[in-house]
Design a protein around this motif. Structure first.
Motif, mmCIF file in Angstrom:
data_model
loop_
_atom_site.group_PDB
_atom_site.id
_atom_site.type_symbol
_atom_site.label_atom_id
_atom_site.label_comp_id
_atom_site.label_asym_id
_atom_site.label_seq_id
_atom_site.Cartn_x
_atom_site.Cartn_y
_atom_site.Cartn_z
ATOM 1 N N GLN A 70 56.361 -1.774 17.601
ATOM 2 C CA GLN A 70 57.062 -1.827 18.928
ATOM 3 C C GLN A 70 57.942 -1.052 19.069
ATOM 4 N N VAL A 71 58.093 -0.320 20.378
ATOM 5 C CA VAL A 71 58.839 0.927 20.546
ATOM 6 C C VAL A 71 59.659 0.473 21.990
ATOM 7 N N ARG A 72 60.834 1.205 21.896
ATOM 8 C CA ARG A 72 61.708 1.076 23.354
ATOM 9 C C ARG A 72 61.526 2.775 23.677
ATOM 10 N N ILE A 73 61.189 3.002 24.753
ATOM 11 C CA ILE A 73 61.169 4.291 25.368
ATOM 12 C C ILE A 73 61.580 4.713 26.819
ATOM 13 N N ARG A 74 62.210 5.751 27.072
ATOM 14 C CA ARG A 74 62.460 6.238 28.216
ATOM 15 C C ARG A 74 61.287 7.157 28.876
ATOM 16 N N PHE A 75 60.937 6.759 29.999
ATOM 17 C CA PHE A 75 59.680 7.790 29.995
ATOM 18 C C PHE A 75 59.554 7.973 31.754
ATOM 19 N N THR A 76 58.937 9.095 31.906
ATOM 20 C CA THR A 76 58.493 9.176 33.267
ATOM 21 C C THR A 76 56.910 9.726 33.524
ATOM 22 N N GLY A 77 56.034 9.381 34.158
ATOM 23 C CA GLY A 77 54.794 9.540 34.310
ATOM 24 C C GLY A 77 54.874 10.169 35.575
ATOM 25 N N GLY A 127 53.186 8.520 15.784
ATOM 26 C CA GLY A 127 54.066 9.729 15.091
ATOM 27 C C GLY A 127 55.228 10.122 15.416
ATOM 28 N N MET A 128 55.758 9.642 16.418
ATOM 29 C CA MET A 128 57.408 9.812 17.060
ATOM 30 C C MET A 128 58.212 9.408 16.131
ATOM 31 N N ARG A 129 59.448 10.071 15.859
ATOM 32 C CA ARG A 129 60.336 9.643 15.225
ATOM 33 C C ARG A 129 61.803 9.359 16.273
ATOM 34 N N GLN A 130 62.544 8.257 15.892
ATOM 35 C CA GLN A 130 63.534 7.953 16.889
ATOM 36 C C GLN A 130 64.413 9.212 17.386
ATOM 37 N N GLY A 131 64.685 9.239 18.710
ATOM 38 C CA GLY A 131 65.298 10.358 19.167
ATOM 39 C C GLY A 131 64.258 11.263 19.586
ATOM 40 N N GLU A 132 62.975 11.394 19.191
ATOM 41 C CA GLU A 132 62.217 12.552 19.589
ATOM 42 C C GLU A 132 61.750 12.444 21.190
ATOM 43 N N LYS A 133 61.754 13.654 21.803
ATOM 44 C CA LYS A 133 61.089 13.787 23.278
ATOM 45 C C LYS A 133 59.935 14.661 23.028
ATOM 46 N N ARG A 134 58.898 14.139 23.807
ATOM 47 C CA ARG A 134 57.575 14.807 24.189
ATOM 48 C C ARG A 134 56.995 14.684 25.465
ATOM 49 N N THR A 135 56.285 15.775 25.758
ATOM 50 C CA THR A 135 55.383 15.599 26.856
ATOM 51 C C THR A 135 54.255 15.694 26.392
ATOM 52 N N VAL A 136 53.522 14.702 26.892
ATOM 53 C CA VAL A 136 52.088 14.443 26.680
ATOM 54 C C VAL A 136 51.079 14.617 27.900
ATOM 55 N N VAL A 137 50.195 15.531 27.707
ATOM 56 C CA VAL A 137 49.293 15.551 29.014
ATOM 57 C C VAL A 137 48.156 14.910 28.508
ATOM 58 N N ILE A 138 47.653 14.052 29.252
ATOM 59 C CA ILE A 138 46.264 13.211 29.105
ATOM 60 C C ILE A 138 45.176 13.384 30.115
ATOM 61 N N PRO A 139 44.269 13.839 29.597
ATOM 62 C CA PRO A 139 43.096 14.252 30.767
ATOM 63 C C PRO A 139 42.465 12.834 31.084
ATOM 64 N N ASP A 164 56.599 12.320 30.033
ATOM 65 C CA ASP A 164 57.713 12.697 29.476
ATOM 66 C C ASP A 164 58.278 11.586 28.693
ATOM 67 N N ILE A 165 58.354 11.741 27.611
ATOM 68 C CA ILE A 165 58.843 10.649 26.706
ATOM 69 C C ILE A 165 59.778 10.628 25.699
ATOM 70 N N GLU A 166 60.885 9.938 25.877
ATOM 71 C CA GLU A 166 61.753 9.715 24.605
ATOM 72 C C GLU A 166 61.791 8.495 23.791
ATOM 73 N N LEU A 167 61.751 8.595 22.557
ATOM 74 C CA LEU A 167 61.611 7.376 21.767
ATOM 75 C C LEU A 167 63.115 6.993 21.520
ATOM 76 N N VAL A 168 63.370 5.901 22.139
ATOM 77 C CA VAL A 168 64.927 5.380 21.683
ATOM 78 C C VAL A 168 64.897 4.575 20.453
ATOM 79 N N GLU A 169 63.953 3.857 20.117
ATOM 80 C CA GLU A 169 64.017 2.984 18.968
ATOM 81 C C GLU A 169 62.658 2.404 18.643
ATOM 82 N N ILE A 170 62.373 2.269 17.094
ATOM 83 C CA ILE A 170 61.397 1.657 16.688
ATOM 84 C C ILE A 170 61.788 0.269 16.371
ATOM 85 N N LEU A 171 61.264 -0.696 16.988
ATOM 86 C CA LEU A 171 61.864 -1.885 16.753
ATOM 87 C C LEU A 171 61.231 -2.786 15.506
#
Length: 174
Positions: A70-77, A127-139, A164-171
């Motif tokens: 389970q994860v806690r993230i900040r994101f914008t789609g 595969g994300m680690r805590q604190g990581e920021k990613r942009t994911v482009v989804i077809p 745009d995703i920021e992994l805040v915490e792996i629960l």
């Protein structure tokens, strides 16, 4: 019958009070940060089926997100033309959201059935680690494809989606 009318009036009044002050045009995303700059990504990958993942900022810690977490993230789609359709920054908040089903199938938590996320978003978190920021482009084929209408008044069928995703915490850790 008299009690039913009173109950109906009370319910109607509660409904009207609850809807007061809500913006009929949808959530306010003015608090959402600007899109991540993928030209300065630390790394990037593209899968055979077109999922693009840009690591904007590396995370830390020994654990990576796996499908049972389970994860806690900040994101914008956003859509490919930049319109925001969903964000954890809605209505002036920046509270991370919790996602509990990173598997490709529905799961039952004992109280309800939890649907899986769209495939591209789910795979973008793995595969994300805590604190990581990613942009994911989804077809479209890994998003909503042509199967259903989108959310918040957007029809996201056949759209390329950019998160745009920021992994805040792996629960729940391995």
């Amino acid at each position: 019958m008299k009690h039913f009318k009173h109950l109906a009036l009370i319910l109607l009044a509660l409904f009207l009070l609850q809807s007061c002050g809500q913006d009929p045009t949808g959530p306010d995303y003015s608090n959402a940060p600007a899109p991540y700059d993928t030209t300065s990504a630390v790394s990037s990958t593209t899968s055979e089926d077109g999922l693009k993942i840009y690591v904007i900022e590396e995370g830390y810690g020994a654990f990576e997100v796996v499908s049972r977490d389970q994860v806690r993230i900040r994101f914008t789609g956003r859509t490919a033309d930049g319109r925001i359709f969903d964000s954890s920054y809605a209505n002036g908040f920046s509270t991370p959201r919790t996602f509990r089903n990173l598997t490709p199938v529905p799961i039952n938590d004992g109280f309800s059935q939890i649907s899986p996320l769209i495939d591209g978003f789910r795979r973008g978190l793995l595969g994300m680690r805590q604190g990581e920021k990613r942009t994911v482009v989804i077809p479209p084929e890994l998003g909503y494809g042509d199967s259903r209408e989108g959310t918040n008044g957007f029809d996201l069928r056949n759209d390329t989606l950019i998160f745009d995703i920021e992994l805040v915490e792996i629960l729940s850790l391995q």
